[in-house]
Scaffold this motif. Structure first.
Motif, short mmCIF file in Angstrom:
data_model
loop_
_atom_site.label_atom_id
_atom_site.label_comp_id
_atom_site.label_asym_id
_atom_site.label_seq_id
_atom_site.Cartn_x
_atom_site.Cartn_y
_atom_site.Cartn_z
N UNK A 14 50.77 37.87 35.85
CA UNK A 14 50.11 36.63 36.25
C UNK A 14 49.01 36.91 37.27
N UNK A 15 49.30 37.80 38.22
CA UNK A 15 48.30 38.12 39.24
C UNK A 15 47.13 38.91 38.64
N UNK A 16 47.43 39.79 37.68
CA UNK A 16 46.35 40.51 36.99
C UNK A 16 45.46 39.54 36.24
N UNK A 20 41.51 39.03 36.91
CA UNK A 20 40.53 39.20 35.83
C UNK A 20 39.69 37.94 35.65
N UNK A 21 40.34 36.78 35.76
CA UNK A 21 39.62 35.51 35.65
C UNK A 21 38.63 35.35 36.79
N UNK A 22 39.05 35.67 38.01
CA UNK A 22 38.16 35.56 39.16
C UNK A 22 36.98 36.52 39.04
N UNK A 82 36.68 48.23 38.49
CA UNK A 82 37.67 48.59 37.48
C UNK A 82 38.03 47.41 36.61
N UNK A 83 38.21 46.23 37.21
CA UNK A 83 38.49 45.01 36.45
C UNK A 83 37.34 44.71 35.50
N UNK A 84 36.13 44.84 35.98
CA UNK A 84 34.95 44.56 35.16
C UNK A 84 34.86 45.52 33.97
N UNK A 85 35.09 46.80 34.24
CA UNK A 85 35.04 47.79 33.16
C UNK A 85 36.10 47.50 32.10
#
Length: 217
Positions: A14-16, A20-22, A82-85
């Motif tokens: 859920x936190x991931x 990712x949404x943010x 890292x999230x963006x990639x």
């Protein structure tokens, strides 16, 4: 990472998904077509790795102290990239990106015992694989006494600050970074320490508090 309960895995996912949404929201604020823009997120990771090394210290010819707070902030910046990639790799599919990252989060940490070697590995992996090396990242996070929950709390706070900056002229240069003799990062740390990261409106509380302090608002 040690074995974790099913409930903990659900919370982590859920936190991931929230992170990712943010990240997607922030990237779209800067460029609505960011997924197709071809940005080199891996390059940002290895350059931030160099900054990380500077805060840890690598010069054998002079005395240096480890700046743990700055190291944590550099790791959070790396996490943004890292999230963006991962989102680009999954073509914007948040669920797939979360599943991929969760699987790597549950994997083994790096075999390297030396902090600087792990930073080297992080940079090398970014250049060779154009992605975040999760084992090296987790080990570095642990080296500064930070958990996944710490990562979430600090990331969300920094993400909100980045969005706040964009809303108040960061891109055109009109944003004021220092208020009342302190940088915005310092104000953020003070605010985040008073808010429960598990509350549903965690991000909104931070944004509102930043706006209340920002000069001219």
């Amino acid at each position: 990472m040690n074995a974790v309960s099913h409930q903990t895995i659900i919370f982590m996912k859920q936190k991931l998904l929230n992170m990712l949404d943010l990240q997607d929201q922030l990237n779209r604020q800067i460029n609505p077509d960011w997924l197709q823009a071809g940005y080199e997120w891996y390059r940002a990771i290895w350059l931030e790795s160099a900054e990380l090394m500077e805060h840890y210290g690598w010069k054998w010819w002079k005395a240096q102290e480890h700046d743990l707070e700055q190291i944590r902030l550099e790791l959070i910046d790396i996490w943004h990239f890292g999230l963006s990639a991962e989102l680009v790799s999954c073509r914007g599919d948040h669920a797939s990106a979360a599943a991929n990252m969760l699987a790597r989060l549950q994997g083994r940490q790096s075999r390297e015992n030396d902090f600087r070697n792990n930073v080297d590995q992080l940079a090398r992996h970014a250049l060779e694989q154009q992605a975040l090396d999760m084992p090296a990242f987790l080990t570095l996070l642990g080296d500064v006494d930070s958990s996944f929950d710490d990562l979430y709390r600090i990331y969300v706070g920094k993400n909100v600050l980045n969005r706040f900056r964009q809303d108040h002229g960061y891109k055109d240069g009109s944003y004021i970074k220092t208020w009342e003799g302190r940088e915005d990062n310092e104000h953020l740390a003070e605010i985040a320490a008073t808010v429960d990261a598990n509350e549903n409106n965690f991000e909104e509380q931070i944004y509102t508090a930043l706006e209340a302090r920002y000069p001219g608002t």
